[in-house]
Design an enzyme around this catalytic site. Structure first.
Site, short mmCIF file in Angstrom:
data_model
loop_
_atom_site.label_atom_id
_atom_site.label_comp_id
_atom_site.label_asym_id
_atom_site.label_seq_id
_atom_site.Cartn_x
_atom_site.Cartn_y
_atom_site.Cartn_z
N HIS A 156 0.84 -1.21 0.00
CA HIS A 156 0.00 0.00 0.00
C HIS A 156 0.88 1.26 0.00
O HIS A 156 0.60 2.23 -0.70
CB HIS A 156 -0.89 0.05 1.25
CG HIS A 156 -1.85 -1.10 1.38
ND1 HIS A 156 -1.68 -2.10 2.31
CD2 HIS A 156 -2.98 -1.40 0.71
CE1 HIS A 156 -2.68 -2.96 2.22
NE2 HIS A 156 -3.49 -2.57 1.25
N GLN A 160 -8.82 -6.87 -10.90
CA GLN A 160 -9.48 -5.66 -10.36
C GLN A 160 -8.99 -4.42 -11.11
O GLN A 160 -9.79 -3.57 -11.52
CB GLN A 160 -9.15 -5.55 -8.87
CG GLN A 160 -9.43 -4.20 -8.25
CD GLN A 160 -9.16 -4.22 -6.76
OE1 GLN A 160 -9.86 -4.89 -6.01
NE2 GLN A 160 -8.15 -3.50 -6.31
N GLY A 181 -2.88 -1.48 -7.25
CA GLY A 181 -1.77 -2.42 -7.35
C GLY A 181 -2.05 -3.50 -8.39
O GLY A 181 -3.18 -3.95 -8.55
P1 AMP Z 1 -6.56 -3.60 -0.43
O1 AMP Z 1 -6.38 -2.84 0.84
O2 AMP Z 1 -6.16 -5.03 -0.33
O3 AMP Z 1 -7.92 -3.38 -1.06
O4 AMP Z 1 -5.51 -2.99 -1.45
C1 AMP Z 1 -5.52 -1.61 -1.75
C2 AMP Z 1 -4.64 -1.39 -2.95
O5 AMP Z 1 -3.30 -1.81 -2.65
C3 AMP Z 1 -5.10 -2.21 -4.16
O6 AMP Z 1 -4.98 -1.41 -5.33
C4 AMP Z 1 -4.12 -3.36 -4.17
O7 AMP Z 1 -3.90 -3.91 -5.45
C5 AMP Z 1 -2.86 -2.69 -3.66
N1 AMP Z 1 -1.95 -3.69 -3.11
C6 AMP Z 1 -2.24 -4.63 -2.17
N2 AMP Z 1 -1.16 -5.42 -1.95
C7 AMP Z 1 -0.19 -4.98 -2.78
C8 AMP Z 1 1.16 -5.39 -3.04
N3 AMP Z 1 1.71 -6.43 -2.41
N4 AMP Z 1 1.87 -4.70 -3.97
C9 AMP Z 1 1.31 -3.65 -4.63
N5 AMP Z 1 0.06 -3.21 -4.42
C10 AMP Z 1 -0.69 -3.87 -3.52
#
Ligand code: AMP
Length: 253
Positions: free
Chosen positions: A37, A153, A147
């Protein structure tokens, strides 16, 4: 850095920023923050005058109540990480403030959302696309950061922004991994020591590449429950279950 929990307070801050002529970058999250994040937050910081991060465990995208209940929630910890990463504001609304309509109105993509994650998590992408649309309308950023960890997504959000003529530019950011190759995820903290070791083997099995059948049998030989292993658009994508924790990952292939 300011922590905001009402949409009215956010709108006042947005007015202030816009009057000052600032560009606004936006990072939507569900909290449980980690370096993945923060990499999005830093990228936004490099490309915008102001960065706002939303934290909302979005109930409509969970297809399993247990997963929703077990999702990590710690606004204080998340806020201090965001402050260090250079965010200017955190928007942490209650779900009720976002779903005044009781989720009667929702966004459905009828083709590409049905495969991969969509095939295994009924309604998941309706929830994701609906909350992203609502957040983009509320936050009105110049750029929004997602991400590649959630590859499908990202693809669906890009498609929605184009189909619905939304203004924000969508920026995809590379996957951040632990030293042993496991993609960072808010769910990793729920793995016990044995599960954590298996999760690293999941990442390694995917990185090793080969046909989808080869990767699947490699995972099954490790005793890992496989939801899917598929190739699409030059990526090898997989989802597995380790105990009651579901993990996804993808690599170029
Ligand atoms: P989430 O809180 O899981 O909904 O993730 C929020 C954002 O962070 C989304 O766009 C995810 O794709 C991105 N994200 C989560 N984990 C990672 C990671 N390991 N590397 C890069 N982006 C990430």
């Amino acid at each position: 850095m300011i922590v905001i929990d009402t949409l009215d307070d956010w709108r006042s801050l947005w007015d202030e920023w816009r009057s000052a002529g600032y560009s606004v970058g936006f990072v939507p999250t569900m909290g449980g923050l980690h370096e993945g994040h923060l990499s999005l937050v830093r990228r936004s910081g490099a490309e915008n005058d102001r960065t706002v991060v939303s934290i909302l465990v979005n109930p409509t995208q969970f297809d399993e109540q247990g997963d929703l209940d077990a999702y990590p929630r710690d606004l204080e910890r998340d806020s201090s990480m965001l402050e260090l990463a250079g965010a200017h504001a955190v928007l942490a609304p209650e779900p009720d403030a976002i779903y005044g309509d009781g989720y009667r109105y929702r966004v459905t993509e009828t083709d590409r959302s049905r495969s991969l994650e969509g095939a295994h998590r009924p309604g998941h992408f309706d929830g994701v696309l609906t909350v992203v649309l609502k957040l983009l309308q509320i936050v009105r950023p110049d750029r929004a950061y997602f991400g590649e960890k959630d590859w499908q997504q990202l693809e669906l959000v890009r498609g929605m922004v184009e189909a619905l003529f939304l203004d924000a530019e969508i920026i995809g950011c590379p996957i951040v991994r632990e030293a042993d190759g496991l993609a960072m995820s808010s769910r990793n903290v729920r793995l016990d020591a044995a599960g954590r070791a298996k999760a690293a083997e999941f990442a390694a099995a995917l990185q090793a590449g080969g046909s989808t059948d080869q990767v699947r049998s490699r995972l099954e030989d490790l005793g890992i429950d496989v939801d899917y292993v598929e190739r699409r658009d030059g990526r090898l994508l997989a989802a597995v279950r380790i105990g009651d924790v579901r993990l996804i990952d993808n690599v170029p292939a």
